[in-house]
Design a protein around this motif. Structure first.
Motif, PDB file in Angstrom:
ATOM      1  N   SER A   1       3.766  -1.626  -6.634  1.00 17.23           N
ATOM      2  CA  SER A   1       4.177  -2.990  -6.955  1.00 17.23           C
ATOM      3  C   SER A   1       5.408  -2.958  -7.854  1.00 17.23           C
ATOM      4  CB  SER A   1       3.046  -3.747  -7.666  1.00 17.23           C
ATOM      5  OG  SER A   1       2.812  -3.180  -8.940  1.00 17.23           O
ATOM      6  N   MET A   2       6.066  -4.095  -7.968  1.00 14.37           N
ATOM      7  CA  MET A   2       7.168  -4.259  -8.918  1.00 14.37           C
ATOM      8  C   MET A   2       7.326  -5.744  -9.210  1.00 14.37           C
ATOM      9  SD  MET A   2      10.820  -3.984  -6.891  1.00 14.37           S
ATOM     10  CE  MET A   2      11.669  -4.518  -8.366  1.00 14.37           C
ATOM     11  N   ASP A   3       7.819  -6.057 -10.443  1.00 14.98           N
ATOM     12  CA  ASP A   3       8.124  -7.429 -10.828  1.00 14.98           C
ATOM     13  C   ASP A   3       9.578  -7.704 -10.507  1.00 14.98           C
ATOM     14  OD1 ASP A   3       5.604  -7.630 -11.695  1.00 14.98           O
ATOM     15  OD2 ASP A   3       6.058  -8.064 -13.789  1.00 14.98           O
TER      16      ASP A   3
ATOM     17  N   THR B   1       0.858  -1.189   0.000  1.00 14.75           N
ATOM     18  CA  THR B   1       0.000   0.000   0.000  1.00 14.75           C
ATOM     19  C   THR B   1       0.892   1.236   0.000  1.00 14.75           C
ATOM     20  OG1 THR B   1      -1.715  -1.149   1.234  1.00 14.75           O
ATOM     21  CG2 THR B   1      -1.786   1.264   1.245  1.00 14.75           C
ATOM     22  N   PRO B   2       0.724   2.162  -0.951  1.00 10.11           N
ATOM     23  CA  PRO B   2       1.574   3.349  -1.010  1.00 10.11           C
ATOM     24  C   PRO B   2       1.492   4.154   0.288  1.00 10.11           C
ATOM     25  CG  PRO B   2       0.320   3.124  -3.023  1.00 10.11           C
ATOM     26  CD  PRO B   2      -0.231   2.132  -2.066  1.00 10.11           C
ATOM     27  N   VAL B   3       2.616   4.754   0.699  1.00 12.58           N
ATOM     28  CA  VAL B   3       2.701   5.557   1.922  1.00 12.58           C
ATOM     29  C   VAL B   3       2.503   7.030   1.570  1.00 12.58           C
ATOM     30  CG1 VAL B   3       4.181   6.267   3.839  1.00 12.58           C
ATOM     31  CG2 VAL B   3       4.214   3.895   3.016  1.00 12.58           C
ATOM     32  N   SER B   4       1.604   7.706   2.273  1.00 16.25           N
ATOM     33  CA  SER B   4       1.328   9.115   2.010  1.00 16.25           C
ATOM     34  C   SER B   4       2.586   9.956   2.252  1.00 16.25           C
ATOM     35  CB  SER B   4       0.184   9.603   2.900  1.00 16.25           C
ATOM     36  OG  SER B   4      -0.044  10.978   2.709  1.00 16.25           O
ATOM     37  N   GLY B   5       2.914  10.803   1.299  1.00 16.84           N
ATOM     38  CA  GLY B   5       4.050  11.717   1.426  1.00 16.84           C
ATOM     39  C   GLY B   5       5.389  11.082   1.124  1.00 16.84           C
ATOM     40  N   ALA B   6       5.417   9.803   0.802  1.00 20.16           N
ATOM     41  CA  ALA B   6       6.696   9.136   0.536  1.00 20.16           C
ATOM     42  C   ALA B   6       7.283   9.601  -0.791  1.00 20.16           C
ATOM     43  CB  ALA B   6       6.511   7.628   0.529  1.00 20.16           C
TER      44      ALA B   6
END
Length: 649
Positions: free
Chosen positions: A144-146, A112-117
């Motif tokens: 995400s990444m492969d 889950t993306p982090v706010s402000g990162a």
């Protein structure tokens, strides 16, 4: 006023007490008497002196080298960033289904993306302890990444397990501030199922088998395991760095045996501490066998069929089978273990067998298989292909090229050598050497050795061949056809004649005379009358006129017949001329050369070689033994041709 003074004095004392441990204690706020006030005032003066001394010391400490006072900077507040949540990893397979191409295993990492990162720092581990830096994603919105390679840029492989953890970070004022680590993902192994190995095992020959499987990447190599049973214990036999192996020995180091079936499995391994291995493939069983024989020839001749084949390494012997139907086993006729009416040879080691017991005219199919004897038992190869051959009592005819060709007008002659027991011969022809043959003549009588084949096309070139037979209506009693020969037909077919003989044959014995002079030659001449036609361009009609020219008296009837036949065919003659005795009579003393120029009815000009009018006249002339045609300006060979010529311009 007194209460206010006391408060100020107390404040100073508090301030001083922050700097000196010997500062006066703080007094409680209360009403005081006069004596007490004096005491407090004295104390206040003393405090003022202390405070002044402290201020001077502080001022001295706060002055810079250039005596300029500095302002104190407020402390920097570090940004805070949370660790990524919901971190997970799943296996993903990308790649070709081609057996010979490796499949690239990948792991899809998501969070889950982090706010402000500003980005994320990803680490991986193969033992869930020693995590190492893998990747820096400079995108705070990424989720995400492969993962296709480890931190050492080695491809994700099927022999290792992987887990991951992530840090988020923020970049501010040239500095990077990291969060704590996320929880590590559960270990995931990008494995390969038993079926995905695509392991195949085939017999290479009687002493070796060949294994092949789908390759993998990012590994050290492969282990090959062997067992005598599909469900038994498999032992490591060898290792290889390529996705294939040729096996010649079993687990005990003994040579492979044709009487046994061997089972194999493979797995990938990665050299590490400890060593890592992938899942095993499914078992593949195979038994070493002899290679199938390859037939060289199956040839039918007079009363027999000869079969030859190539040697099979390791073979003890061979069996030959014959069938009346294609791809049917039929009967063993040589090399069988038991003697029968057809199988009189039980041990056949030669690479050749002659079948003399076939029925005349019967179609047969043949195959050969090899065997190797182990402990008194035969272990066989696959059978060879099933080529067809036909037994025949007749030998293949051979054409006699020296006595074949154009021998007499209107025919070509084909000669061949006699075939023993033949009752007759078929003659076939085609304009192509290898196909399209049609029967043109049937010659009855087995003693015949030549045939004259009628022709009606000048200059025709055809291929001819001969086939012998015992019964005309039964193909199974026919021989194979001879090799073809090409023959060219010409109306004028007396190749061994001299020019004098030719003139005498065509025009009579008196037609060849050596005239001593023009006068004597003129006495031997006779007139030929011809109707000439010319096209009037303006009126677009033909204008006819008669033309008389001289030829030899013996030639005159023949030439007149040619002229009459041309005109009877409604072919218009534009020009004719006879022999000119003024200059060359001593060279062409018999004086029989005649030129006929044919008119093209469309253009009104001379008909070109190859036109219908031109070809029609050449056929008429050829019937009388003259040269087929000649073009204007051709140098004639007087030792070869008698001329009544057509000139095309």
């Amino acid at each position: 006023m007194k209460r206010k003074f006391v408060k100020v004095a107390t404040a100073v004392i508090l301030s001083a007490s922050m700097l000196f441990e010997s500062a006066a204690p703080i007094l409680a706020e209360e009403t005081v008497s006069g004596n007490d006030a004096v005491t407090i005032a004295e104390d206040a003066v003393a405090a003022d002196q202390v405070e002044q001394q402290a201020d001077e010391e502080l001022a001295a400490e706060s002055v810079s080298e250039d005596s300029t006072p500095k302002e104190e900077e407020p402390p920097v507040e570090e940004p805070k960033v949370s660790a990524p949540a919901n971190v997970s990893a799943i296996e993903k397979q990308d790649g070709s289904s081609d057996k010979d191409k490796p499949v690239q295993k990948t792991i899809v990492l998501s969070w889950t993306p982090v706010s402000g990162a500003s980005g994320y720092r990803i680490e991986s581990s193969t033992n869930n302890k020693n995590f190492v830096f893998l990747w820096d994603i400079k995108d705070g919105k990424a989720s995400s990444m492969d993962v296709i390679a480890t931190n050492e840029k080695m491809p994700v492989n099927i022999a290792s397990s992987y887990s991951f953890r992530i840090q988020a970070y923020v970049e501010k004022d040239g500095k990077t501030y990291y969060s704590g680590y996320s929880n590590a993902t559960a270990a995931i192994t990008p494995g390969r199922s038993e079926a995905e190995w695509n392991l195949t095992a085939t017999a290479k020959d009687y002493k070796s088998v060949e294994l092949s499987w789908k390759p993998a990447i990012g590994i050290t190599g492969y282990k090959v395991l062997i067992s005598n049973s599909e469900t038994g214990t498999f032992q490591q036999l060898t290792t290889t760095t390529t996705p294939s192996a040729v096996i010649t020995k079993d687990a005990a180091g003994k040579a492979l045996n044709q009487s046994k079936t061997y089972y194999f499995k493979v797995q990938a391994y990665l050299s590490d501490t400890p060593e890592r291995t992938s899942t095993l493939s499914a078992a593949a069983g195979v038994k070493p066998v002899l290679a199938a024989p390859k037939l060289k020839t199956v040839k039918g001749t007079a009363g027999k069929i000869t079969i030859t084949w190539k040697k099979v390494p390791g073979a003890t012997g061979y069996e030959v089978y014959r069938s009346k139907k294609k791809n049917k086993l039929g009967s063993v006729i040589a090399g069988g273990k038991k003697k029968t009416k057809l199988n009189t040879v039980t041990k056949l080691k030669k690479l050749k067998y002659v079948d003399k017991n076939g029925a005349i005219g019967q179609d047969y199919w043949y195959s050969v298989r090899a065997y190797r004897t182990i402990g008194g038992k035969r272990y066989y190869s696959e059978r060879s292909s099933w080529p067809w051959a036909m037994s025949t009592v007749l030998a293949r005819p051979t054409i006699d090229a020296n006595n074949s060709g154009c021998v007499k007008p209107g025919y070509v002659t084909l000669s061949w050598k006699k075939v023993n027991k033949a009752k007759g011969y078929f003659i076939e022809y085609s304009d192509k050497k290898d196909k399209g043959y049609k029967r043109v003549l049937t010659v009855k009588g087995g003693n015949s050795t030549s045939a004259d084949i009628p022709q009606d096309v000048l200059g025709a070139k055809y291929y001819y061949r001969v086939q012998a037979y015992t019964k005309e209506t039964k193909k199974k009693t026919w021989s194979y056809t001879s090799e073809p020969i090409q023959l060219t037909y010409d109306f004028y077919c007396y190749p061994n004649e001299t020019y004098q003989q030719r003139c005498q044959r065509v025009f009579g014995k008196d037609s060849y005379t050596a005239y001593a002079n023009k006068d004597l030659a003129d006495k031997a001449m006779k007139d030929v009358t011809v109707k000439l036609s010319a096209l009037d361009a303006k009126k677009k009609v033909y204008v006819d006129s008669n033309k008389t020219f001289k030829v030899n008296k013996n030639v005159q009837p023949t030439v007149q017949n040619i002229i009459n036949e041309i005109q009877a065919a409604n072919i218009k003659i534009l020009k004719v001329s006879g022999y000119n005795f003024d200059s060359t009579y001593q060279e062409d003393r018999e004086g029989i050369a005649v030129t006929i120029e044919v008119l093209n009815p469309v253009t009104g000009q001379t008909a070109a070689p190859g036109s219908d009018q031109y070809n029609a006249v050449t056929n008429i002339m050829g019937k009388y033994g003259f040269n087929r045609f000649s073009n204007y300006g051709t140098t004639y060979d007087i030792n070869k041709y008698v001329y009544v010529s057509i000139h095309g311009r």
